[in-house]
Design a protein around this motif. Sequence first.
Motif, short mmCIF file in Angstrom:
data_model
loop_
_atom_site.label_atom_id
_atom_site.label_comp_id
_atom_site.label_asym_id
_atom_site.label_seq_id
_atom_site.Cartn_x
_atom_site.Cartn_y
_atom_site.Cartn_z
N PHE A 91 0.82 -1.21 0.00
CA PHE A 91 0.00 0.00 0.00
C PHE A 91 0.86 1.27 0.00
O PHE A 91 0.44 2.30 -0.53
CB PHE A 91 -0.96 0.01 1.18
CG PHE A 91 -2.08 -0.99 1.07
CD1 PHE A 91 -2.62 -1.34 -0.17
CD2 PHE A 91 -2.62 -1.57 2.21
CE1 PHE A 91 -3.67 -2.26 -0.27
CE2 PHE A 91 -3.67 -2.48 2.12
CZ PHE A 91 -4.19 -2.83 0.88
N SER A 92 2.06 1.20 0.58
CA SER A 92 2.93 2.39 0.61
C SER A 92 3.42 2.78 -0.78
O SER A 92 3.87 3.90 -0.99
CB SER A 92 4.12 2.15 1.54
OG SER A 92 5.06 1.27 0.93
N ARG A 93 3.30 1.89 -1.75
CA ARG A 93 3.75 2.18 -3.12
C ARG A 93 2.72 2.96 -3.93
O ARG A 93 3.00 3.37 -5.05
CB ARG A 93 4.06 0.87 -3.85
CG ARG A 93 5.22 0.11 -3.26
CD ARG A 93 5.52 -1.13 -4.09
NE ARG A 93 6.42 -1.99 -3.37
CZ ARG A 93 6.14 -3.23 -2.99
NH1 ARG A 93 4.99 -3.78 -3.32
NH2 ARG A 93 7.02 -3.93 -2.32
N PHE A 94 1.52 3.14 -3.38
CA PHE A 94 0.44 3.75 -4.14
C PHE A 94 0.08 5.14 -3.62
O PHE A 94 0.08 5.38 -2.42
CB PHE A 94 -0.82 2.87 -4.10
CG PHE A 94 -0.70 1.64 -4.95
CD1 PHE A 94 -1.12 1.66 -6.26
CD2 PHE A 94 -0.16 0.48 -4.43
CE1 PHE A 94 -1.01 0.54 -7.06
CE2 PHE A 94 -0.05 -0.65 -5.21
CZ PHE A 94 -0.47 -0.62 -6.54
N ASP A 95 -0.22 6.04 -4.57
CA ASP A 95 -0.80 7.33 -4.26
C ASP A 95 -2.28 7.25 -4.61
O ASP A 95 -2.65 6.63 -5.61
CB ASP A 95 -0.17 8.44 -5.12
CG ASP A 95 1.12 8.96 -4.51
OD1 ASP A 95 1.26 8.90 -3.28
OD2 ASP A 95 1.99 9.44 -5.27
N LYS A 149 3.17 5.63 -6.78
CA LYS A 149 3.96 6.84 -6.60
C LYS A 149 4.80 7.01 -7.86
O LYS A 149 5.29 6.05 -8.42
CB LYS A 149 4.82 6.73 -5.36
CG LYS A 149 3.98 6.75 -4.10
CD LYS A 149 4.81 6.74 -2.85
CE LYS A 149 3.85 6.83 -1.67
NZ LYS A 149 4.52 6.75 -0.40
N GLY A 150 4.95 8.25 -8.32
CA GLY A 150 5.63 8.49 -9.59
C GLY A 150 4.64 8.51 -10.74
O GLY A 150 5.02 8.58 -11.90
N LEU A 151 3.34 8.41 -10.41
CA LEU A 151 2.24 8.51 -11.37
C LEU A 151 2.14 7.37 -12.37
O LEU A 151 1.48 7.49 -13.39
CB LEU A 151 2.30 9.86 -12.11
CG LEU A 151 2.24 11.10 -11.21
CD1 LEU A 151 2.33 12.36 -12.05
CD2 LEU A 151 0.98 11.10 -10.37
N LYS A 152 2.78 6.24 -12.08
CA LYS A 152 2.65 5.08 -12.94
C LYS A 152 1.30 4.42 -12.66
O LYS A 152 0.99 4.06 -11.54
CB LYS A 152 3.78 4.08 -12.70
CG LYS A 152 3.66 2.83 -13.55
CD LYS A 152 4.74 1.83 -13.23
CE LYS A 152 4.50 0.57 -14.06
NZ LYS A 152 5.34 -0.52 -13.64
N LYS A 153 0.50 4.28 -13.73
CA LYS A 153 -0.82 3.65 -13.61
C LYS A 153 -0.66 2.13 -13.63
O LYS A 153 0.19 1.60 -14.35
CB LYS A 153 -1.73 4.05 -14.77
CG LYS A 153 -1.96 5.54 -14.88
CD LYS A 153 -3.02 5.97 -13.94
CE LYS A 153 -3.32 7.46 -14.18
NZ LYS A 153 -4.09 8.04 -13.15
N VAL A 154 -1.44 1.45 -12.81
CA VAL A 154 -1.47 -0.02 -12.83
C VAL A 154 -2.89 -0.46 -13.16
O VAL A 154 -3.86 0.18 -12.76
CB VAL A 154 -1.00 -0.65 -11.51
CG1 VAL A 154 0.47 -0.37 -11.26
CG2 VAL A 154 -1.83 -0.20 -10.34
#
Length: 182
Positions: free
Chosen positions: A100-104, A136-141
């Motif tokens: 979860f810490s990897r997501f904005d 984070k870094g605005l990469k969409k998954v």
Amino acid sequence: MKPVKVLVLILLAIGLIRYNQPLSGADAKSGEAKPVDTKAQDIADLKAVEDRFMTAFRAKDVSAIMELCVPDESLVVFDVTPPRQRNGAEAYRKDWEEAFSRFDGPLEAEISDVDVTAGEDVAYVSSIHHVTGTMKGLKKVDYTVRVTDGFKKINGKWLIAHTHVSFPVDMRTGQADTESKP
């Protein structure tokens, strides 16, 4: 006839009728209690656990996820990220905290193709999860995974004891198929 005799005859007739009817929850021939079939309720309860998991996932609520799991070292998780296996509730909690810490922002998730098999005190649920979000870094998954949860019924409550999350693998390329469709 006198009213007392009529009342006695009525009560006797009611007693005979009741005697010839099967006892509630009992075998008609032996009179022994039959086990109550709780399968429908167990299936509903297991689906409810899966729904609570999805709600907790969308909210990135690690504590709510962990409340759905066995709270000890017997929990086994096969996840899509290394290591191959995580053992115990604390390892699984750490896995979720890191993920979860990897997501904005919010995570979106849908569950489909839910299939529930329930025994007396063990069960499993298989399903497909489609997840979208922004790292984070605005990469969409945007990915789809297969999930199988193994459950134990402990003190009348279904808890996840084993989770297996996977992507199909394209055997020609060795790459995970994150957009897999049936």
